[in-house]
Design an enzyme around this catalytic site. Structure first.
Site, PDB file in Angstrom:
ATOM      1  CD  GLU A 157      -2.757  -1.315   2.394  1.00 48.44           C
ATOM      2  OE1 GLU A 157      -3.736  -2.058   2.297  1.00 48.44           O
ATOM      3  OE2 GLU A 157      -2.488  -0.680   3.425  1.00 48.44           O
ATOM      4  CB  CYS A 179       3.280   7.460   2.594  1.00 48.04           C
ATOM      5  SG  CYS A 179       3.948   6.363   3.839  1.00 48.04           S
ATOM      6  CB  CYS A 213       7.672  -4.783   8.300  1.00 52.76           C
ATOM      7  SG  CYS A 213       9.107  -3.969   9.043  1.00 52.76           S
ATOM      8  CB  CYS A 243       7.258  -1.518  15.524  1.00 47.26           C
ATOM      9  SG  CYS A 243       8.889  -1.210  14.825  1.00 47.26           S
ATOM     10  CB  CYS A 256       3.685  -1.018  13.272  1.00 50.18           C
ATOM     11  SG  CYS A 256       3.683  -1.053  11.485  1.00 50.18           S
ATOM     12  CB  CYS A 282       1.548   6.624  11.053  1.00 46.40           C
ATOM     13  SG  CYS A 282       2.239   7.993  10.163  1.00 46.40           S
TER      14      CYS A 282
HETATM   15  S1  SF4 Z   1       6.835   0.738  12.195  1.00 49.31           S
HETATM   16 FE1  SF4 Z   1       5.939  -1.034  11.137  1.00 49.31          FE
HETATM   17  S2  SF4 Z   1       6.685  -0.923   9.015  1.00 49.31           S
HETATM   18 FE2  SF4 Z   1       7.987   0.463  10.284  1.00 49.31          FE
HETATM   19  S3  SF4 Z   1       9.739  -0.810  10.902  1.00 49.31           S
HETATM   20 FE3  SF4 Z   1       8.210  -1.008  12.558  1.00 49.31          FE
HETATM   21  S4  SF4 Z   1       7.001  -2.832  11.995  1.00 49.31           S
HETATM   22 FE4  SF4 Z   1       8.124  -2.212  10.171  1.00 49.31          FE
END
Ligand code: SF4
Length: 349
Positions: free
Chosen positions: A92, A106, A113, A117, A120, A338
């Protein structure tokens, strides 16, 4: 030697010139081909004045295949673009309207990923694969074509979509080289921002490879190593002191500031120890802290802050001498804010 199946749209100008030389077309045709692909956005067979060379280039390369799977329009005019590649992988990208006729785009650098995190949604997916430079650039081409129909343009790019850009380092660097090239889309270096969660050796490498001309954003998110390790697992590898040293070494041009991102997680990173730590981190650094209210997603272990909590965090940082701004959410209505990317549906607050 470039392989016979080189991805045509992934080649920065010098690599394209080398390839054209190797296959007997001649490096002198590289600017015309590059311009057609990356400035005019047309396929190889519509680039004029190449004659018989078109077939030779086509035989030695593969074009990047990227199409829109969907475009979701949010009432705040943010637009989430779902882009599908040749192998069916999807990412996306998000168009965020700015003043006048301009958008910030963006872009994503990976499918999923690996950084995990805690705040996220993308991090819950795990990593499928990194994108190629051609696939990163394709997101820009598709978005530019979409908004050109509305007589608007994409003037800023931020690598803040799905994935950790510095974990897809070579592809991201080649994409930046393509996007900066005067024969291509020709973005200004100060209008390209790469955001990282803190891969310290890669920050140094990016500084060396770009001379610090592009904008760097660090996802700090906490002022103590203990809190940071809780919400950003990679922090266990690179403590805050090493991040600080990496930013200090970034060759920042005179008029610029580094961006430091802090997600607002009430009860997690807004206590005095973390706020003091963020202030210590910023002391002597030419940078701005962006406070980003946490955006919800299913199974998230946190709640969204109230506006009053976000304002209080901002006030507490300002009182500690930190230059701080609040980045209020855009695109929540299409799960495009975000930390929300790759959600099927928007999430109620
Ligand atoms: S915020 Fe989300 S996309 Fe960015 S590095 Fe951390 S897990 Fe990955």
């Amino acid at each position: 030697m470039t392989t016979p199946s080189a991805e045509l749209h992934a080649l920065p100008m010098p690599a394209l010139a080398r390839l054209l030389d190797e296959i007997g077309v001649g490096a002198r045709h590289a600017p015309r081909v590059f311009q057609g692909l990356h400035r005019d956005g047309v396929p190889l067979d519509r680039i004029g004045q190449l004659g018989r060379h078109t077939a030779r280039i086509a035989a030695a390369t593969t074009p990047t295949a990227a199409t829109f799977d969907a475009v979701h329009d949010n009432p705040d005019e943010t637009r989430k673009l779902v882009v599908r590649f040749a192998d069916g992988a999807r990412v996306e990208s998000v168009l965020v309207p700015m003043r006048d006729d301009r958008y910030t785009l963006c872009v994503s650098s990976q499918v999923g990923c690996a950084m995990a995190c805690a705040f996220c949604a993308t991090g819950t997916l795990g990593l499928t694969r990194s994108l190629t430079a051609g696939e990163i650039v394709a997101q820009v081409h598709l978005a530019r074509a979409l908004v050109a129909d509305e007589r608007r343009r994409v003037s800023r790019l931020v690598f803040m979509g799905m994935g950790e850009p510095l974990a897809a380092y070579d592809a991201v660097l080649d994409a930046i080289r393509i996007l900066l090239d005067p024969h291509g889309p020709c973005f200004g270096a100060k209008n390209i921002t790469v955001s990282t969660v803190g891969l310290v050796p890669r920050i140094a490498q990016l500084a060396a490879d770009t001379g610090g001309r592009i904008q760097l954003a660090l996802s700090l998110h906490a002022g103590t190593d203990a809190t940071r390790a809780r919400i950003v697992p990679i922090a266990r590898r690179w403590p805050i002191a090493e991040l600080r040293a990496a930013l200090e070494a970034w060759p920042l041009p005179g008029s610029r500031a580094l961006m430091v991102e802090v997600v607002a997680l009430p009860g997690v990173n807004d206590g005095p120890a973390d706020l003091d730590g963020i202030a210590d981190f910023m002391r002597g650094l030419r940078g701005v802290v962006n406070v980003i209210p946490f955006n919800p997603f299913p199974s998230a272990p946190f709640r969204s802050p109230t506006d009053a909590e976000v304002l209080a965090m901002h006030r507490a940082l300002s009182a500690r001498g930190v230059l701080a701004k609040i980045r209020w959410p855009r695109g929540r209505g299409v799960a495009g804010a975000c930390g929300q990317l790759m959600l099927a549906e928007p999430v109620a607050d």
